[in-house]
Design a protein around this motif. Structure first.
Motif, short mmCIF file in Angstrom:
data_model
loop_
_atom_site.label_atom_id
_atom_site.label_comp_id
_atom_site.label_asym_id
_atom_site.label_seq_id
_atom_site.Cartn_x
_atom_site.Cartn_y
_atom_site.Cartn_z
N GLU A 236 0.84 -1.20 0.00
CA GLU A 236 0.00 0.00 0.00
C GLU A 236 0.87 1.25 0.00
O GLU A 236 1.87 1.35 0.70
N ILE A 237 0.49 2.22 -0.82
CA ILE A 237 1.22 3.47 -0.89
C ILE A 237 0.68 4.42 0.18
O ILE A 237 -0.52 4.65 0.26
N VAL A 238 1.57 4.96 0.98
CA VAL A 238 1.18 5.82 2.09
C VAL A 238 1.76 7.22 1.87
O VAL A 238 2.95 7.37 1.60
N GLY A 239 0.92 8.24 1.97
CA GLY A 239 1.37 9.61 1.82
C GLY A 239 1.55 10.29 3.17
O GLY A 239 0.86 9.96 4.13
N SER A 240 2.49 11.19 3.24
CA SER A 240 2.75 11.88 4.50
C SER A 240 3.22 13.30 4.22
O SER A 240 3.96 13.54 3.27
N GLU A 241 2.77 14.24 5.07
CA GLU A 241 3.23 15.62 4.98
C GLU A 241 4.59 15.75 5.68
O GLU A 241 4.79 15.19 6.74
N VAL A 242 5.48 16.50 5.07
CA VAL A 242 6.80 16.74 5.65
C VAL A 242 6.97 18.23 5.88
O VAL A 242 6.83 19.03 4.95
N GLY A 243 7.23 18.61 7.11
CA GLY A 243 7.54 20.00 7.42
C GLY A 243 9.01 20.27 7.15
O GLY A 243 9.87 19.50 7.56
N VAL A 244 9.31 21.34 6.43
CA VAL A 244 10.69 21.66 6.04
C VAL A 244 11.04 23.05 6.56
O VAL A 244 10.34 24.03 6.26
N THR A 245 12.09 23.13 7.37
CA THR A 245 12.56 24.42 7.88
C THR A 245 14.06 24.53 7.63
O THR A 245 14.81 23.61 7.96
N ILE A 246 14.49 25.64 7.05
CA ILE A 246 15.91 25.89 6.80
C ILE A 246 16.31 27.14 7.57
O ILE A 246 15.67 28.19 7.43
N THR A 247 17.35 27.03 8.38
CA THR A 247 17.80 28.16 9.19
C THR A 247 19.28 28.43 8.96
O THR A 247 20.02 27.58 8.44
N GLU A 248 19.70 29.62 9.38
CA GLU A 248 21.09 30.04 9.25
C GLU A 248 21.61 30.51 10.60
O GLU A 248 20.92 31.25 11.31
N CYS A 249 22.80 30.06 10.97
CA CYS A 249 23.46 30.49 12.22
C CYS A 249 24.77 31.19 11.87
O CYS A 249 25.48 30.77 10.96
N GLU A 250 25.07 32.26 12.59
CA GLU A 250 26.34 32.94 12.39
C GLU A 250 27.46 32.10 12.98
O GLU A 250 27.38 31.66 14.12
N GLY A 251 28.52 31.88 12.21
CA GLY A 251 29.63 31.07 12.68
C GLY A 251 29.34 29.59 12.52
O GLY A 251 28.21 29.17 12.31
N LEU A 252 30.37 28.79 12.62
CA LEU A 252 30.23 27.35 12.38
C LEU A 252 29.89 26.61 13.66
O LEU A 252 30.58 25.68 14.08
N THR A 253 28.82 27.05 14.31
CA THR A 253 28.35 26.39 15.52
C THR A 253 26.86 26.56 15.64
O THR A 253 26.30 27.55 15.19
N CYS A 254 26.22 25.58 16.25
CA CYS A 254 24.78 25.66 16.49
C CYS A 254 24.50 26.17 17.90
O CYS A 254 23.36 26.19 18.34
N GLN A 255 25.55 26.55 18.62
CA GLN A 255 25.39 26.97 20.01
C GLN A 255 25.53 28.47 20.18
O GLN A 255 25.82 28.95 21.26
N SER A 256 25.33 29.23 19.11
CA SER A 256 25.44 30.68 19.17
C SER A 256 24.36 31.25 20.09
O SER A 256 23.26 30.72 20.20
N THR A 257 24.69 32.37 20.77
CA THR A 257 23.71 33.02 21.64
C THR A 257 22.66 33.76 20.81
O THR A 257 21.60 34.10 21.31
N VAL A 258 22.96 34.02 19.53
CA VAL A 258 22.01 34.67 18.64
C VAL A 258 21.12 33.61 18.02
O VAL A 258 21.60 32.60 17.51
N LEU A 259 19.82 33.82 18.09
CA LEU A 259 18.88 32.85 17.54
C LEU A 259 19.08 32.70 16.04
O LEU A 259 19.37 33.68 15.34
N PRO A 260 18.96 31.46 15.52
CA PRO A 260 19.12 31.27 14.08
C PRO A 260 18.04 31.99 13.29
O PRO A 260 16.93 32.19 13.77
N THR A 261 18.38 32.38 12.08
CA THR A 261 17.44 33.06 11.19
C THR A 261 16.73 32.03 10.32
O THR A 261 17.38 31.20 9.69
N VAL A 262 15.41 32.08 10.30
CA VAL A 262 14.64 31.16 9.47
C VAL A 262 14.64 31.69 8.03
O VAL A 262 14.17 32.80 7.76
N LEU A 263 15.19 30.91 7.10
CA LEU A 263 15.27 31.30 5.71
C LEU A 263 14.13 30.74 4.87
O LEU A 263 13.76 31.30 3.85
N TYR A 264 13.61 29.60 5.29
CA TYR A 264 12.49 28.97 4.57
C TYR A 264 11.71 28.09 5.53
O TYR A 264 12.29 27.41 6.38
N LYS A 265 10.39 28.10 5.37
CA LYS A 265 9.54 27.22 6.15
C LYS A 265 8.34 26.85 5.30
O LYS A 265 7.63 27.72 4.78
#
Length: 351
Positions: A236-265
């Motif tokens: 049986e073929i099953v369909g599903s919705e996928v939520g896609v969010t793309i964000t940007e962080c300053e610097g090469l870390t995900c632990q920045s004190t500045v919240l990431p910027t949402v580029l696409y949702k």
């Protein structure tokens, strides 16, 4: 915040670098979009390069939100001019509408009738020629022209219309340069980042939330995301919705004190039930990828039981023209998203 302008001006006046740096760091942590133009004007007046670049980056990525603020309407003409020269991620018609709003407010401050188009033109001055009308659709420009009849001279109208109708024509009065976000996506020059190896490895079940973190060493445009998985279950073929969010962080870390910027949702549809399923998310507007920034693609999906992907992903993918995509492990996930992931392909154009 009510004292910071006085403090930073005092520190700058007496050239106390330590306090200038502290004030800049404070502003970068406190400036919200509604005060970004105020912070930008302060940075320009103080010739603070670090703060100028910070504000310009925020304005470039979220111009429509910045245009809606009181701080934008109140900024002086010099700041408006600088903003119009940025690589704003929005439609050019939005830039024009923002300039008209700015001009109407300027008229009110000078006790001029904001309903008279000649007053709007006086306030805008040379800033009008910084709007890149050639990036509009001809229907968009026609609407601007009709709604604000008299704003353009006959020579300016001709200059814009020739830009639309003659391929080789170079505008004489208006900025002909394209903004980076308006670079046309070229399917003939796609660089494919294949994250998966060809070696079969232990299978991992797709999780409710899949995260892929990556950075690039060159300026790129991200145009499409693809996933690959194998489904073992009923026919049986099953369909599903996928939520896609793309964000940007300053610097090469995900632990920045500045919240990431949402580029696409957004959301996409994926169908499970074939031997190999692939979800393709073609972005409505390619996203600018900058070196020394971290980008995160987050997929939220309720996949059926028996849906899995192969692990052992490449940590670095070398593409043509000396471009590399490096994947990173997110420290706050309960699994290793560097070695494992549902995303199999990222499609780029090089800027």
């Amino acid at each position: 915040m009510e004292n910071i302008e006085t403090v930073v001006r005092l520190a700058d006046k007496y050239d106390v670098l330590k306090y200038v740096n502290v004030s800049t760091l404070f502003l970068k942590g406190q400036l919200t979009l509604d005060k970004m133009c105020w912070g930008y004007q302060l940075a320009v007046n103080l010739k603070n390069k670090d703060l100028i670049e910070f504000c310009e980056d925020k304005i470039e990525k979220r111009p429509k939100e910045v245009f809606a603020t009181d701080a934008f309407k109140r900024c002086d003409k010099g700041i408006l001019q600088r903003i119009l020269e940025l690589d704003l991620v929005c439609k050019e018609v939005d830039v024009f509408d923002a300039c008209v709003t700015w001009a109407k407010y300027a008229c009110e401050q000078d006790d001029l009738n904001a309903m008279q188009v000649e007053n709007l033109r006086t306030q805008l001055g040379d800033c009008l020629q910084l709007i890149r009308f050639g990036l509009m659709k001809i229907e968009e420009f026609s609407k601007c022209y009709v709604l604000h009849k008299g704003l353009f001279t006959s020579e300016e109208f001709e200059d814009v219309m020739l830009s639309f109708t003659m391929k080789e024509y170079k505008p004489k009065m208006f900025n002909p340069r394209s903004r980076i976000h308006n670079v046309t996506w070229d399917n003939r020059n796609v660089m494919e980042c294949l994250r998966k190896t060809n070696c079969p490895k232990p299978k991992k079940y797709i999780k409710l939330q899949e995260v892929t973190s990556f950075s690039a060493n060159n300026h790129l445009m991200l145009g499409e995301i693809q996933t690959a998985c194998t489904y073992i279950g009923s026919s049986e073929i099953v369909g599903s919705e996928v939520g896609v969010t793309i964000t940007e962080c300053e610097g090469l870390t995900c632990q920045s004190t500045v919240l990431p910027t949402v580029l696409y949702k957004g959301t996409s549809k994926v169908w499970f039930g074939y031997d190999m399923d692939r979800l393709k998310v073609t972005l409505p507007q390619p996203i600018r990828i900058k070196p020394q920034f971290m980008y995160e693609v987050r997929l939220v999906v309720r996949s059926p039981n028996g849906c899995y992907y192969y692990s052992d992903c490449r940590p670095i993918v070398e593409m043509k023209n000396g471009t590399n995509i490096q994947f990173h492990r997110h420290p706050n996930l309960g699994y290793d998203n560097l070695a494992n992931g549902w995303i199999s392909h990222l499609l780029f154009n090089k800027i």
